[in-house]
Write a protein that holds these residues in place. Structure first.
Motif, short mmCIF file in Angstrom:
data_model
loop_
_atom_site.label_atom_id
_atom_site.label_comp_id
_atom_site.label_asym_id
_atom_site.label_seq_id
_atom_site.Cartn_x
_atom_site.Cartn_y
_atom_site.Cartn_z
N ARG A 54 9.92 41.27 4.01
CA ARG A 54 9.71 39.99 3.32
C ARG A 54 8.26 39.54 3.40
N GLN A 109 12.21 39.37 -12.84
CA GLN A 109 10.80 39.11 -13.12
C GLN A 109 9.91 40.16 -12.48
N MET A 150 13.93 30.81 1.27
CA MET A 150 13.95 32.02 0.46
C MET A 150 12.60 32.31 -0.16
N GLN A 151 12.40 33.57 -0.38
CA GLN A 151 11.19 34.05 -1.05
C GLN A 151 11.11 33.43 -2.43
N THR A 152 9.95 32.90 -2.79
CA THR A 152 9.86 32.26 -4.09
C THR A 152 9.06 33.09 -5.08
N SER A 153 8.50 34.18 -4.62
CA SER A 153 7.56 34.89 -5.50
C SER A 153 8.24 35.93 -6.36
N ALA A 154 7.58 36.32 -7.39
CA ALA A 154 7.93 37.48 -8.21
C ALA A 154 7.04 37.49 -9.43
N PRO A 213 3.42 41.66 0.76
CA PRO A 213 3.46 41.26 -0.64
C PRO A 213 4.18 42.31 -1.50
N LEU A 214 4.92 41.82 -2.48
CA LEU A 214 5.68 42.73 -3.34
C LEU A 214 4.77 43.73 -4.05
#
Lengths: 243, 220
Positions: A59, A154, A239-243, A62-63
């Motif tokens: 988590r 996304q 929760m993770q908010t990114s994408a 970074p994605l």
């Protein structure tokens, strides 16, 4: 606009690839989430700690780094998957790590009295999970899980970075070619349209999600709804908010 | 298997990259928090049109991929007459993205303040701005804090997307070196550790802030 119409077949092929990727990551993330959630729920200390560490690390990275890492490193150990699958794997892992925490929080939101009662009625662990715990955990799990699904959908746009032929990549190619051949960048038009396409797609997912949510919340209409709302908020805040 | 000497050699580059990551993230965090506060004020203001406009903005930003937003800002805006450098495109894109999430968490924080408190303030003779600043804000801030911190941490992580437009930050440094020297394991290991450290430090600071603000509620 005429440019988009002219290349509609090309862009549509990209859109189909995006849908395929979305479906793959949705399934993959769910599978990994279930697996990791089982680790988090495990009674064996070592497995539990390993699960928590794994989720935390996945988590926190970074994605974008995750996607690049899978694309660059897996071939080194002889697992060259190509852009489509390496992007799908990376996004699924990331989604799974976030999903595991949603599942864990959802399962834990069901009071231990429920499990004890089930045990008193001689329900086995599987029966308890599927007939007693899950139905009560669902209203808490579904809303954040739907947000997670829109996030992984996304995230499929990251496939463009490693060269998967999805919608964003198709748009990039279209922009490059038009700029070279006709001059003048249509970037705002193409990227703007892609934004709209994704927005519609994610809105549709949320819409379906809201229906599923309403279905599971039926027994709580009137009483208990507020409590569920609060639990959902707690999960979503972490929760993770990114994408 | 891991070439430590090579990693040591890469440290100066990585530090430069980390500096850029932190700078971009810092500016974006400041701007997005400000934009979030203003946006939230408009979102709950009495002008209906503004409410809908901000709600639509939040929904749109949250419903679209961040990477496409970055590309739109960097490649798309120049033809609409707004030409920004790579750095400022990155700051703007990151701020736009984060502000949408901040607006939503601030709004959720505000709605968590119960309506009765307004009457309580009125009966104590507090002015409107006293009520807002000394009563509503501390309560709202506490309940908005966890999701705000989450967005702040995500802002730092999402600065990695800016390598796609060529901003020389941490991920870009790593990918750039890999393109020339093919030491992918070393470079990815290095940046993963750095990102992990930054994220853990920032979250730890956030938790401390949370605990500090929770002091009046301890034991209740």
């Amino acid at each position: 606009m005429s440019l988009l119409y002219e290349y509609r077949v090309f862009l549509f092929a990209g859109f189909i690839e995006t849908l395929l990727m979305s479906l793959t990551v949705a399934i993959g993330a769910t599978g990994i989430a279930v697996f990791l959630a089982t680790m988090l729920q495990s009674k064996i200390r070592v497995i539990k700690t390993a699960g928590y560490t794994l989720c935390e690390v996945l988590r926190d990275i970074p994605l974008m780094v995750n996607v690049l890492m899978v694309y660059f490193i897996l071939p080194l150990i002889g697992l060259g998957f190509g852009p489509f699958w390496s992007a799908c794997i990376a996004i699924s892992i990331w989604g799974g790590a976030n999903g595991a925490h949603i599942l864990r929080a959802g399962l834990q939101s069901v009071g231990s009295g429920q499990r004890e009662t089930a045990a008193a009625f001689n329900f086995g662990p599987i029966k308890t999970l599927f007939l007693i715990v899950l139905p009560q955990a669902m209203p808490v799990i579904i809303p954040p899980y739907v947000s997670l699904l829109t996030a992984v959908v996304q995230a499929t746009s990251l496939g463009a970075i490693v060269g998967a032929q999805e919608l964003l990549r198709a748009g990039q190619i279209l922009i490059e070619q038009t700029t070279i051949m006709r001059g003048g960048s249509p970037a705002y038009l193409v990227y703007g349209s892609i934004l709209v396409v994704y927005f519609v797609l994610c809105s549709l997912i949320s819409l379906v999600g809201a229906r599923v949510e309403a279905y599971y919340q039926r027994p709580y209409r009137g009483s208990g709804a507020q409590e569920i709302e609060k639990k959902i908020k707690d999960i979503e805040a972490s929760m993770q908010t990114s994408a | 298997m891991i070439d430590w000497a090579y990693m040591w050699e890469a440290v100066p580059d990585l530090i430069n990259g980390l500096g850029m990551t932190l700078l971009v993230s810092f500016l974006a965090i400041i701007f997005s928090l400000l934009a979030g506060a203003v946006g939230c004020a408009l979102r709950v203001s009495s002008v209906k049109a503004l409410n809908y406009l901000i709600a639509a903005y939040v929904e749109f930003i949250r419903g679209t991929p961040y990477l496409v937003q970055v590309f739109f800002v960097f490649y798309g805006l120049p033809s609409l007459g707004l030409k920004l450098s790579i750095f400022w495109s990155g700051v703007v894109a990151l701020s736009i993205w984060a502000s949408a999430f901040h607006i939503e968490s601030f709004r959720a924080g505000l709605t968590s303040v119960s309506k009765d408190i307004r009457n309580a303030s009125a009966s104590l003779g507090l002015r409107a701005w006293h009520h807002g600043l000394f009563v509503v804000f501390p309560i709202a801030a506490r309940s908005a804090l966890p999701s705000t911190l989450n967005t702040v941490v995500s802002t730092i992580k999402n600065s990695a997307y800016l390598q796609a437009i060529g901003l020389v930050e941490l991920t870009f440094v790593a990918v750039d070196r890999i393109a020339y020297e093919f030491r992918s394991i070393e470079m990815f290991l290095a940046i993963c550790v750095i990102y992990l450290a930054v994220v853990l430090v920032v979250s730890a600071l956030g938790h401390r802030l949370e605990r500090r603000l929770d002091r009046p509620y301890v034991g209740r």
